[in-house]
Motif scaffolding. Structure first.
Motif, PDB file in Angstrom:
ATOM      1  N   SER A 326     -10.904  -4.757  -4.355  1.00  0.00           N
ATOM      2  CA  SER A 326      -9.553  -5.421  -4.184  1.00  0.00           C
ATOM      3  C   SER A 326      -8.553  -5.630  -3.201  1.00  0.00           C
ATOM      4  CB  SER A 326      -9.283  -5.832  -5.450  1.00  0.00           C
ATOM      5  OG  SER A 326     -10.084  -7.199  -6.082  1.00  0.00           O
ATOM      6  N   MET A 327      -7.633  -4.050  -3.116  1.00  0.00           N
ATOM      7  CA  MET A 327      -6.819  -2.937  -2.926  1.00  0.00           C
ATOM      8  C   MET A 327      -7.405  -2.966  -1.883  1.00  0.00           C
ATOM      9  SD  MET A 327      -3.529  -2.749  -2.776  1.00  0.00           S
ATOM     10  CE  MET A 327      -3.455  -2.596  -5.204  1.00  0.00           C
ATOM     11  N   THR A 328      -8.824  -2.268  -2.084  1.00  0.00           N
ATOM     12  CA  THR A 328      -9.300  -1.850   0.105  1.00  0.00           C
ATOM     13  C   THR A 328      -9.553  -2.918   0.318  1.00  0.00           C
ATOM     14  OG1 THR A 328     -10.594   0.144  -1.359  1.00  0.00           O
ATOM     15  CG2 THR A 328     -11.256  -0.895   0.748  1.00  0.00           C
ATOM     16  N   VAL A 329      -9.705  -3.979  -0.184  1.00  0.00           N
ATOM     17  CA  VAL A 329     -10.314  -5.201   1.161  1.00  0.00           C
ATOM     18  C   VAL A 329      -7.974  -5.528   1.559  1.00  0.00           C
ATOM     19  CG1 VAL A 329     -10.743  -8.067   1.262  1.00  0.00           C
ATOM     20  CG2 VAL A 329     -12.307  -5.991   0.203  1.00  0.00           C
ATOM     21  N   MET A 330      -7.445  -6.293   0.510  1.00  0.00           N
ATOM     22  CA  MET A 330      -6.040  -6.322   0.941  1.00  0.00           C
ATOM     23  C   MET A 330      -5.553  -5.338   2.158  1.00  0.00           C
ATOM     24  SD  MET A 330      -4.431  -8.002  -2.484  1.00  0.00           S
ATOM     25  CE  MET A 330      -4.630  -6.325  -3.152  1.00  0.00           C
ATOM     26  N   ILE A 331      -5.813  -3.972   2.059  1.00  0.00           N
ATOM     27  CA  ILE A 331      -5.397  -2.976   3.201  1.00  0.00           C
ATOM     28  C   ILE A 331      -5.788  -3.116   4.397  1.00  0.00           C
ATOM     29  CG2 ILE A 331      -4.844  -0.277   3.621  1.00  0.00           C
ATOM     30  CD1 ILE A 331      -4.023  -0.582   0.564  1.00  0.00           C
ATOM     31  N   GLY A 332      -6.761  -3.071   4.180  1.00  0.00           N
ATOM     32  CA  GLY A 332      -8.269  -3.484   5.405  1.00  0.00           C
ATOM     33  C   GLY A 332      -7.549  -4.509   6.580  1.00  0.00           C
ATOM     34  N   ILE A 333      -7.226  -5.876   5.599  1.00  0.00           N
ATOM     35  CA  ILE A 333      -6.667  -6.500   5.949  1.00  0.00           C
ATOM     36  C   ILE A 333      -5.376  -6.843   6.690  1.00  0.00           C
ATOM     37  CG2 ILE A 333      -6.117  -9.234   6.139  1.00  0.00           C
ATOM     38  CD1 ILE A 333      -8.532  -9.776   3.793  1.00  0.00           C
ATOM     39  N   LEU A 334      -4.530  -6.124   6.100  1.00  0.00           N
ATOM     40  CA  LEU A 334      -3.763  -5.761   6.862  1.00  0.00           C
ATOM     41  C   LEU A 334      -3.182  -5.166   7.856  1.00  0.00           C
ATOM     42  CD1 LEU A 334       0.178  -5.341   6.859  1.00  0.00           C
ATOM     43  CD2 LEU A 334      -0.643  -3.483   5.279  1.00  0.00           C
ATOM     44  N   LEU A 335      -4.029  -3.886   7.947  1.00  0.00           N
ATOM     45  CA  LEU A 335      -4.915  -2.127   8.987  1.00  0.00           C
ATOM     46  C   LEU A 335      -5.015  -3.573  10.029  1.00  0.00           C
ATOM     47  CD1 LEU A 335      -5.822   0.334   7.120  1.00  0.00           C
ATOM     48  CD2 LEU A 335      -3.198   0.088   7.578  1.00  0.00           C
ATOM     49  N   ALA A 336      -6.398  -4.509  10.065  1.00  0.00           N
ATOM     50  CA  ALA A 336      -7.088  -5.015  10.831  1.00  0.00           C
ATOM     51  C   ALA A 336      -6.312  -6.441  12.011  1.00  0.00           C
ATOM     52  CB  ALA A 336      -8.025  -5.739  10.434  1.00  0.00           C
ATOM     53  N   LEU A 337      -5.457  -6.708  10.997  1.00  0.00           N
ATOM     54  CA  LEU A 337      -4.310  -7.846  12.156  1.00  0.00           C
ATOM     55  C   LEU A 337      -3.671  -6.910  12.584  1.00  0.00           C
ATOM     56  CD1 LEU A 337      -4.024 -10.274   8.854  1.00  0.00           C
ATOM     57  CD2 LEU A 337      -5.435 -11.054  11.028  1.00  0.00           C
ATOM     58  N   SER A 338      -3.164  -6.325  12.194  1.00  0.00           N
ATOM     59  CA  SER A 338      -2.151  -5.382  13.047  1.00  0.00           C
ATOM     60  C   SER A 338      -2.157  -4.780  14.248  1.00  0.00           C
ATOM     61  CB  SER A 338      -0.707  -4.539  11.974  1.00  0.00           C
ATOM     62  OG  SER A 338      -0.814  -4.161  10.459  1.00  0.00           O
ATOM     63  N   ALA A 414       4.394   1.642  17.167  1.00  0.00           N
ATOM     64  CA  ALA A 414       5.387   1.977  15.980  1.00  0.00           C
ATOM     65  C   ALA A 414       6.016   1.310  15.395  1.00  0.00           C
ATOM     66  CB  ALA A 414       6.612   2.819  17.019  1.00  0.00           C
ATOM     67  N   ILE A 415       6.103  -0.325  15.918  1.00  0.00           N
ATOM     68  CA  ILE A 415       6.581  -1.192  15.702  1.00  0.00           C
ATOM     69  C   ILE A 415       4.863  -1.177  14.589  1.00  0.00           C
ATOM     70  CG2 ILE A 415       7.311  -4.088  15.815  1.00  0.00           C
ATOM     71  CD1 ILE A 415       7.939  -2.623  18.380  1.00  0.00           C
ATOM     72  N   ALA A 416       4.155  -1.875  14.861  1.00  0.00           N
ATOM     73  CA  ALA A 416       2.857  -1.747  13.761  1.00  0.00           C
ATOM     74  C   ALA A 416       3.154  -1.247  12.554  1.00  0.00           C
ATOM     75  CB  ALA A 416       1.447  -2.103  14.333  1.00  0.00           C
ATOM     76  N   PHE A 417       3.569  -0.347  13.127  1.00  0.00           N
ATOM     77  CA  PHE A 417       3.257   1.402  11.644  1.00  0.00           C
ATOM     78  C   PHE A 417       4.238   1.259  11.195  1.00  0.00           C
ATOM     79  CE2 PHE A 417       4.381   5.298  10.378  1.00  0.00           C
ATOM     80  CZ  PHE A 417       3.284   6.059  10.050  1.00  0.00           C
ATOM     81  N   SER A 418       5.516   1.150  10.981  1.00  0.00           N
ATOM     82  CA  SER A 418       7.008   0.998  10.425  1.00  0.00           C
ATOM     83  C   SER A 418       6.592  -0.628   9.372  1.00  0.00           C
ATOM     84  CB  SER A 418       8.127   0.397  11.481  1.00  0.00           C
ATOM     85  OG  SER A 418       8.185   0.933  12.416  1.00  0.00           O
ATOM     86  N   LEU A 419       5.362  -1.176  10.084  1.00  0.00           N
ATOM     87  CA  LEU A 419       5.229  -2.857   9.311  1.00  0.00           C
ATOM     88  C   LEU A 419       4.397  -2.061   7.960  1.00  0.00           C
ATOM     89  CD1 LEU A 419       5.539  -5.534   8.612  1.00  0.00           C
ATOM     90  CD2 LEU A 419       4.119  -6.176  10.473  1.00  0.00           C
ATOM     91  N   ILE A 420       3.786  -1.116   8.303  1.00  0.00           N
ATOM     92  CA  ILE A 420       2.771  -1.177   7.854  1.00  0.00           C
ATOM     93  C   ILE A 420       3.044  -0.129   6.521  1.00  0.00           C
ATOM     94  CG2 ILE A 420       0.703   0.167   7.561  1.00  0.00           C
ATOM     95  CD1 ILE A 420      -0.721  -1.328  10.304  1.00  0.00           C
ATOM     96  N   SER A 422       5.872   0.456   5.342  1.00  0.00           N
ATOM     97  CA  SER A 422       6.877  -0.254   4.690  1.00  0.00           C
ATOM     98  C   SER A 422       7.017  -0.940   3.124  1.00  0.00           C
ATOM     99  CB  SER A 422       8.056  -1.090   5.494  1.00  0.00           C
ATOM    100  OG  SER A 422       8.667  -0.403   6.239  1.00  0.00           O
ATOM    101  N   ILE A 423       5.302  -1.795   3.724  1.00  0.00           N
ATOM    102  CA  ILE A 423       4.442  -2.263   2.893  1.00  0.00           C
ATOM    103  C   ILE A 423       4.022  -1.484   1.741  1.00  0.00           C
ATOM    104  CG2 ILE A 423       2.365  -4.065   2.662  1.00  0.00           C
ATOM    105  CD1 ILE A 423       2.923  -4.969   5.039  1.00  0.00           C
ATOM    106  N   LEU A 424       3.247  -0.799   2.033  1.00  0.00           N
ATOM    107  CA  LEU A 424       2.898   0.306   2.044  1.00  0.00           C
ATOM    108  C   LEU A 424       3.876   0.945   0.693  1.00  0.00           C
ATOM    109  CD1 LEU A 424      -0.047   1.880   3.778  1.00  0.00           C
ATOM    110  CD2 LEU A 424      -0.468  -0.299   1.773  1.00  0.00           C
ATOM    111  N   GLU A 430       6.774  -0.453  -7.063  1.00  0.00           N
ATOM    112  CA  GLU A 430       6.438  -1.601  -7.445  1.00  0.00           C
ATOM    113  C   GLU A 430       6.869  -2.532  -7.076  1.00  0.00           C
ATOM    114  OE1 GLU A 430       8.413  -0.706 -12.045  1.00  0.00           O
ATOM    115  OE2 GLU A 430       7.474   0.379 -11.862  1.00  0.00           O
ATOM    116  N   GLY A 431       6.571  -2.823  -5.436  1.00  0.00           N
ATOM    117  CA  GLY A 431       6.663  -4.483  -5.083  1.00  0.00           C
ATOM    118  C   GLY A 431       8.339  -4.875  -5.475  1.00  0.00           C
ATOM    119  N   ARG A 432       9.084  -3.556  -4.967  1.00  0.00           N
ATOM    120  CA  ARG A 432      10.684  -4.100  -4.783  1.00  0.00           C
ATOM    121  C   ARG A 432      11.206  -4.316  -3.285  1.00  0.00           C
ATOM    122  NH1 ARG A 432      13.903  -0.603  -8.179  1.00  0.00           N
ATOM    123  NH2 ARG A 432      16.065  -1.642  -7.122  1.00  0.00           N
ATOM    124  N   VAL A 433      11.695  -5.763  -3.095  1.00  0.00           N
ATOM    125  CA  VAL A 433      11.403  -6.485  -1.716  1.00  0.00           C
ATOM    126  C   VAL A 433      12.477  -5.678  -0.976  1.00  0.00           C
ATOM    127  CG1 VAL A 433      11.961  -8.322  -0.657  1.00  0.00           C
ATOM    128  CG2 VAL A 433      10.594  -8.430  -2.846  1.00  0.00           C
TER     129      VAL A 433
END
Length: 807
Positions: A326-338, A414-420, A422-424, A430-433
């Protein structure tokens, strides 16, 4: 003709044709493979953190940053209370003492010793013996008697017993007195026994194996007390008629015979203590589902700790493979869209494997930095009370990745990299927004700050700017979370501000160190490296200036032309300028075969066949690529060297070869056009296309006899039209609008180079006027040979253009 031959070759080789057709698909397939592998790797690095969340280690005194409720019903063992009760049970367990109530072993010894004494004494007295022998026999009887009685020999006592002939009265009195004392009990060490006073002891009768609990421990005699009381009993059992000697002998013998008949049984005592301990069952209390275990901000006390540990132990093990998938799928979608939305559409991103690998490795490296830093921060926070994990996270140099990506791959990537990243990173903590925003804002500023980095000091300045922004963000976060619990401007708040500033500065300093290492390892070229290569003191440029001065001058002019034009067509001025310096370095090997290095009247091509001349001209591209590789020039410059001639036709020698073939009546092999074309490839980038056009225009400009602005403009437009119609710009991104801008800029630049000058009159010295006029060197009149050149200018221009391959 070239395209036709390519089609024929592909038809003859189906496998090659299939490979050419599949190449774009394989490239896309490789990109998706990169994304899948990268997603799986990151999820595996994250997954241990998921396990830590389920089985999080807690310790007394820690303060939690979230509420924790029971997810199900469970029982919690109160280990401390259980231990206390077991200790109490062990302490309350009674000592066990063995009790020989009858004193049988003492009675038997007394009876046996007296019986033996009477018998032997009677035997000794019944026979006549010498005094010496009699004494010897009595000595043997003494030893034997005291040995059977189990007491120490006493000659005086033995003499008294011999006088009474081992009287049965003495024997009976001693037995009765001893039995009375033993009936109450004699203990060897009463001090140890009295430690159990108030608890009592267990007396185990060794004859009947019956147990008796005794609370009154004062009833027992110690050995000294038993001897005192036995004397009193003996006095009660004897009368005055027995005589004082009999009483004294009986008393003395009884005191010697008495022994303890109560002994501590350690083995049985230890067994009973263990049984008492095991008899106490663990103490449990119940926690109901949904019950609040601990609230956010509370310190963990022993009860909290028991509940947390019990809940973590009883939790059902999660399905690890499914969670990782599940974690692989979620990160894969994030990377693919970026990649699809941001990275692929970037003008700076080349889409090659080298760039993808660099971005992937940078992402993995920064993610590992986040994981390790978070672990270290937790350990430091445990060891130092004035640090918290939140405070230490402000110093995380996460903007380092954005700086490196912006320098090597451009701002959009670099903008796409910064977003990825930061999320990771927020997942790891522990998901600190609030930290997601903190990391993202700092990375974006860092990427923007180094977008046009040409000096290493820019990295440090950008790091300091990010540090100042981190200070503002850290202050905001601390105010948000500490205003409810205390003063946000306390010592913790001050440390947060310092940590935030250090995080930005550290990113800039680390980028300064990583930059040359990445340049060497990956082959990427930064503006800083290009500025170093732009120095005309580079060894290869010095060789060009000495061995091929005409080519050197040509390269300098071309560099000025492309630098002035590049920014207007959204190309890199610095890359275009530096590449122009090096684009003709291949001419160093055979400088005199190129027209700009030839002295008038010395043309080496006159003695060569046109095909050989074309091979020499074509070879300067290959020689230039080899020289560039030897001097470790960047891949971008090497590509431009290889592409700066495209597949252009060397028309002068091609036409000359055709003329020679026609003169021979077509008896020789036909002249093929592709034999007189450069091998290519055609320019693939704007910079390469720009240099191709500038190279051709500058060479053609040398043939202009009277370079007026109108003639320069017409020549530039003609050259660009020829290059465009020949298809040399088909594979680069230059548009018609760009070509129009190039024509305007080249016309302006060449107009400045060929501008007219005012002729300044020289002072006329007497006697020299006639001589100057004779030499044709007057300032007002042209020299005879200059007039001759002016008249022949038009014919030479046409010939030079043909030799350059642009007419």
């Amino acid at each position: 003709m070239v395209e036709k031959k390519k089609r024929i070759a592909l038809t003859k080789n189906p496998l090659k044709r299939l490979g050419t057709w599949l190449r774009p698909a394989i490239s896309k397939f490789q990109i998706w493979i990169y994304l899948i592998v990268l997603s799986a790797t990151i999820s595996l690095l994250i997954f241990p953190n998921i396990l830590i969340i389920h089985k999080e280690a807690h310790s007394l005194g820690n303060v939690l940053n979230k509420d924790i409720k029971a997810s199900h019903d469970f029982l919690v063992e109160d280990k401390e209370l259980t231990r206390q009760r077991r200790d109490k049970a062990v302490k309350s367990s009674l000592f066990v003492y063995d009790f020989d109530r009858s004193g049988a072993y003492i009675n038997n010894r007394i009876k046996e010793s007296f019986s033996y004494g009477r018998t032997e004494l009677k035997h000794i007295l019944s026979i006549e013996l010498e005094p010496t022998l009699r004494s010897e026999k009595l000595g043997q009887l003494t030893d034997k008697f005291f040995g059977l009685a189990g007491i120490t020999g006493d000659p005086v006592l033995f003499d008294q017993l011999v006088k009474t002939s081992f009287s049965s009265q003495i024997q009976n009195s001693v037995v009765i007195a001893v039995n009375r004392i033993l009936e109450k009990g004699v203990v060897g060490n009463k001090t140890v026994l009295m430690t159990q006073k108030g608890k009592g002891i267990i007396l185990l009768d060794i004859d009947t194996q019956k147990e008796l609990k005794v609370d009154d421990l004062d009833r027992f005699y110690d050995l000294e007390g038993a001897r005192q009381h036995i004397g009193q009993i003996v006095e009660q059992l004897t009368t005055n008629e027995d005589g004082p000697e009999i009483v004294a002998t009986t008393r003395h013998l009884a005191e010697l015979v008495i022994r303890p008949n109560i002994a501590f049984n350690k083995r049985e005592t230890d067994l009973r203590k263990e049984e008492a301990k095991d008899s106490v069952k663990p103490i449990y209390f119940q926690v109901k589902k949904g019950e609040m275990i601990i609230r956010e901000g509370e310190k963990i006390n022993p009860t909290h700790l028991l509940k947390l540990e019990a809940g973590a132990t009883l939790k059902r093990n999660p399905p690890i493979p499914f969670m990782a998938l599940s974690m692989t799928v979620m990160i894969g979608i994030l990377l693919a869209l970026s990649y699809v939305i941001l990275v692929r559409r970037s003008n700076a991103f080349k889409g090659d494997a080298r760039s993808l690998i660099f971005i992937s490795l940078t992402l993995l490296f920064m993610f590992l930095v986040v994981l390790l830093y978070n672990t270290v921060a937790e350990e430091v926070a445990r060891g130092f009370s004035f640090f918290t994990v939140q405070v230490l996270l402000f110093a995380l140099p996460i903007s380092l990745g954005a700086i490196l990506i912006s320098i090597f791959q451009g701002l959009e990537v670099a903008i796409a990299f910064s977003l990825i990243i930061s999320i990771l990173a927020s997942i790891v903590i522990e998901g600190r927004v609030e930290f997601f925003v903190y990391f993202l804002v700092g990375s974006l500023l860092a990427a923007y700050g180094v977008r046009n980095c040409r000096e290493r000091i820019v990295l440090i300045k950008t790091g300091m700017r990010v540090g100042l922004l981190n200070v503002v963000m850290a202050l905001s976060i601390q105010t948000l979370y500490q205003s409810l619990y205390g003063n946000p401007y306390s010592s913790t708040g001050a440390i947060s501000l310092v940590a935030g500033f250090l995080g930005g500065v550290l990113a800039g300093v680390m980028a300064t160190g990583f930059l040359p290492l990445i340049e060497m390892a990956s082959g990427f070229t930064t503006d800083i490296k290009l500025l170093e290569l732009s120095s005309l003191d580079q060894p290869i440029l010095k060789d060009l200036m000495i061995k091929a001065p005409g080519t050197y001058h040509h390269s300098v002019i071309v560099s000025n032309m492309v630098e002035a034009t590049a920014e207007g067509i959204h190309a890199s001025p610095l890359l275009a300028k530096v590449s122009a310096y090096y684009h003709d370095i291949g001419k160093i090997t055979k400088p005199l075969y190129f027209v700009e290095n030839q002295v008038r009247g010395d043309n080496r091509h006159e003695k060569l066949a046109p095909s050989m001349s074309s091979l020499i001209l074509i070879s300067h591209v290959k020689d230039g690529v080899e020289l560039a590789k030897q001097h470790r020039l960047s891949k971008e410059i090497i590509d431009i060297i290889q592409q700066h001639q495209g597949t252009r036709l060397i028309s002068y020698f091609y036409q000359k070869a055709k003329e020679q073939s026609e003169k021979k009546g077509g008896k020789s092999s036909p002249v093929e056009e592709e034999d007189f074309r450069y091998p290519g490839p055609k320019p693939q980038t704007k910079e390469a296309g720009l240099i191709l056009v500038a190279d051709t225009v500058e060479a053609a400009s040398r043939t202009l006899v009277d370079p007026t602005p109108a003639r320069i403009k017409g020549m530039v437009q003609k050259i660009i039209n020829n290059v465009f119609s020949d298809g040399q710009l088909d594979e680069c991104e230059l548009t018609l609008k760009d070509l129009n801008q190039i024509a305007k800029s080249f016309t302006k630049t060449l107009g400045g180079i060929f501008h007219s000058r005012i002729e300044y009159p020289e002072p006329i010295i007497k006697g020299e006027t006639d001589r100057k006029r004779e030499n044709g060197n007057s300032n007002n009149l042209p020299a005879p040979h200059e007039k001759h050149r002016s008249r022949e200018g038009k014919n030479e221009t046409e010939e030079d253009l043909k030799r350059l391959g642009v007419s």
